[in-house]
Structure formats: C-alpha cells, structure tokens
Enzyme design. Structure first.
Site, PDB file in Angstrom:
ATOM      1  N   LYS A   1       0.797  -1.158   0.080  1.00 24.52           N
ATOM      2  CA  LYS A   1      -0.027   0.097   0.128  1.00 24.52           C
ATOM      3  C   LYS A   1       0.800   1.270   0.163  1.00 24.52           C
ATOM      4  O   LYS A   1       1.907   1.135   0.610  1.00 24.52           O
ATOM      5  CB  LYS A   1      -0.717   0.004   1.137  1.00 24.52           C
ATOM      6  CG  LYS A   1      -2.032   1.050   1.142  1.00 24.52           C
ATOM      7  CD  LYS A   1      -3.143   0.226  -0.071  1.00 24.52           C
ATOM      8  CE  LYS A   1      -4.204   0.981  -0.012  1.00 24.52           C
ATOM      9  NZ  LYS A   1      -5.512   0.409  -0.878  1.00 24.52           N
TER      10      LYS A   1
ATOM     11  N   GLY B   1     -19.292   6.455  -4.570  1.00 23.69           N
ATOM     12  CA  GLY B   1     -18.095   7.040  -5.516  1.00 23.69           C
ATOM     13  C   GLY B   1     -18.254   6.200  -6.643  1.00 23.69           C
ATOM     14  O   GLY B   1     -18.948   5.811  -7.357  1.00 23.69           O
TER      15      GLY B   1
END
Length: 339
Positions: free
Chosen positions: A71, A177
C-alpha cells in the site's frame, strides 16, 4: 514485525509524507493502491498503510493471484488541497519511492487517485497499473470491482436467503463514489429495491431508482443487505447494535474497526462477507491484464470466481463455528505459507 518493508519518506518535491508498506512478497510482487488522503497526523496514515497492505495480501491470496500485498499512502494535512503542479510533484515523489523498491511492489488507483495519476507515477517507475487504455493500461477498474461485488452479492443472497436472485431483495448502498455508483446502477438493472446515501449531497444525481436518505439512515436501514461502498471503519461496537440488515457485503476496504467486531456481527445473526473477497474484482482484472498478460475475457472469468470463493468461505465458517473473517484469513494465510 509482520511487514517485509516499510518506507517513510518526506517527498523531495512535495515535502509531504510518502508511506509505502510491503506486507508480503511470498506469492510474488506485492500490489496495492496509492491513497492520497487527509489525516490529522502522519502516523495515522502509517496505521492505514499497515492495515491495508496486510489486507491486500489476504485479498490477493484469496483471489488466487500470484501476488502479495502492499500500500502507498500520501498524507495530506487537514484542509490542504493539491493544485495540478502540486499533484504532479506528489505523484513523482511516489514514483521515486516505488522505483527504489526495485520491482518488489507495484501500485494502482485508490482513494484520491485514478488512472491518469498512474500515468504520472509511471513517468518515474514502470510499476504502476490501471493506467488509461490510451496509455497502454487496462483503464478504470471501478466497473470491474463492481462486477465482483455483484458476483459476491449473488453468492451472499444464495447463502443467506436461499436464492441468488437479486430482484426480490432490498439493498442499502452507502457511498456513491466510482464503485458504489456502478453497484447501484447494476442493482437497479436487476430490479432490486434500493436505498442510497453519500456524504456528498451532489452524488444524489447518480441515485436514480433509489430512495435517497442520510448516511446514518442508510447504515441502519431495514433492508436485506447493507452494501458499504465508501471508506472503512464503518462497523464498530457502537454501530453494530443499531444495524437492521440481515447481511452485509460491499467494496469498502477495512469495514471492521477491529477483528472482534466480526464476532459481534455473528452474535447478532448478521452475515458479513469479508471485504477482501468482495472488493477484489478491480485488482483481479488489472493485474491479470497488465501484469500477467491475460485476456480481458480470462480476467472476467476470474472476477466471476469471487462468488465461488465467498460461498466456500461462508460454508467453512458455518461448519467450524468461526466468523467469515477467521475463515477467510485462515485460507489466505494457508496459501501464503504453502508457497
């Protein structure tokens, strides 16, 4: 320390904290999105990177990918906004940090980034995927993520209600979203009864066919399935007692504030589908096409396999008395350890 590599660097151009966490490369190159988000303190961004990269290892393992988890988190101070030059500086800083890992990790879009940003990162390192099709990438992954969510919802409904037919079911989609809007549209096409919410009132424009409510009312709606589609940490000891749904499955990452919350859901009789399985469609398609050079058709078949994976996990959890989280994590870690 559970993670293999953690890099924390002050961007040479942006002066912002750039955090890259590589959880595991046991199965292959680590993969995971690049998140640009506001945090009260940079250590909060580090906490997010550590949690999300570990979850990415589980996601890749459960999806059958030859990859581990990583990440990237860029920490924005509260209230700071990036203009175009500043954004380019940040993305080049990210690219430089990733380049320094010599191929151990590749990144893609996440909260606060999109396919065009991957093109900018790729100016500094080749290890960026989900670039636009015109730039040689696989494009926006949100539609593929949503397709995986639909496959998971069918499996969840079959397990919980005895039928995979979505038409007869009601859903509360919390967060509209890119992925949440796709999921809502797909559910509407199936004729499902829908409730929707987003903290951004302007997203009401994409909620055609759904009853618009506040985020809190959406979370606690009396529906068959809650579909968390925004940021994580939604399911907590405070929120779980107020839930009125029968099941939960959505693309939001890290939906549980802590592992123990999975037990609270189980005690309430609410069937929770692990988000590392439900949300895997986008990463499956992007890595299959861009990193492993499979056809889009092969990648689509992999995405539909999410239904079978979730069914297996739910059946295993029921047979052993474990939570779905425990069953999913055990399967993922078993695959990683066997490498």
């Amino acid at each position: 320390m559970e993670h293999e590599t953690i890099v924390i660097r002050r961007g040479t151009r942006s002066a912002l904290p750039i955090i890259v966490a590589v959880h595991s490369t046991a199965l292959g190159q680590a993969i995971g999105g690049c998140r640009i988000a506001r945090y009260p303190y940079w250590r909060d961004g580090l906490t997010d990177a550590l949690r999300l990269s570990a979850a990415m290892s589980d996601k890749a393992a459960l999806a059958g990918l030859p990859n581990g988890g990583g990440k990237t988190v860029v920490v924005l101070p509260p209230g700071e906004r990036l203009d175009a030059p500043a954004r380019r500086d940040v993305l080049h800083d990210v690219g430089d940090v990733i380049a320094g890992l010599d191929g151990a990790y590749a990144t893609g879009p996440d909260v606060g980034t999109g396919p065009d940003d991957m093109t900018t990162i790729a100016e500094r390192t080749p290890y960026a995927f989900c670039r636009p099709v015109a730039a040689g990438g696989s494009g926006d992954s949100s539609g593929h993520t949503a397709a995986g969510v639909l496959a998971a919802l069918r499996a969840l409904c079959a397990d919980r209600f005895g039928s995979a037919d979505l038409t007869a079911r009601s859903f509360a989609v919390l967060g509209l979203g890119r992925v949440g809007a796709h999921v809502l549209r797909m559910l509407a096409e199936h004729g499902a009864t829908l409730i929707a919410a987003d903290i951004d009132e302007s997203r009401r424009a994409v909620a055609d066919g759904a009853t618009w409510v506040s985020p809190q009312d959406c979370l606690t709606a009396d529906v068959d399935v809650l579909v968390p589609s925004a940021l994580g940490g939604l399911l907590t000891p405070d929120s779980v007692p107020a839930l009125r749904c029968a099941a939960i499955a959505g693309p939001a990452n890290n939906q549980l504030d802590a592992d123990e919350t999975a037990t609270l859901l189980q005690q309430r009789g609410i069937l929770w589908a692990p988000d590392v399985i439900v949300s895997a469609g986008g990463i499956i398609h992007a890595t299959a096409v861009e990193l492993h050079h499979e056809t889009s058709e092969q990648a689509t078949t992999r995405i539909q396999g999410i239904a079978g994976t979730l069914t297996e996990i739910l059946q295993t959890a029921r047979a052993t008395g474990d939570t779905p989280l425990q069953a999913a994590r055990a399967k993922a870690r078993d695959r990683i350890s066997r490498r």
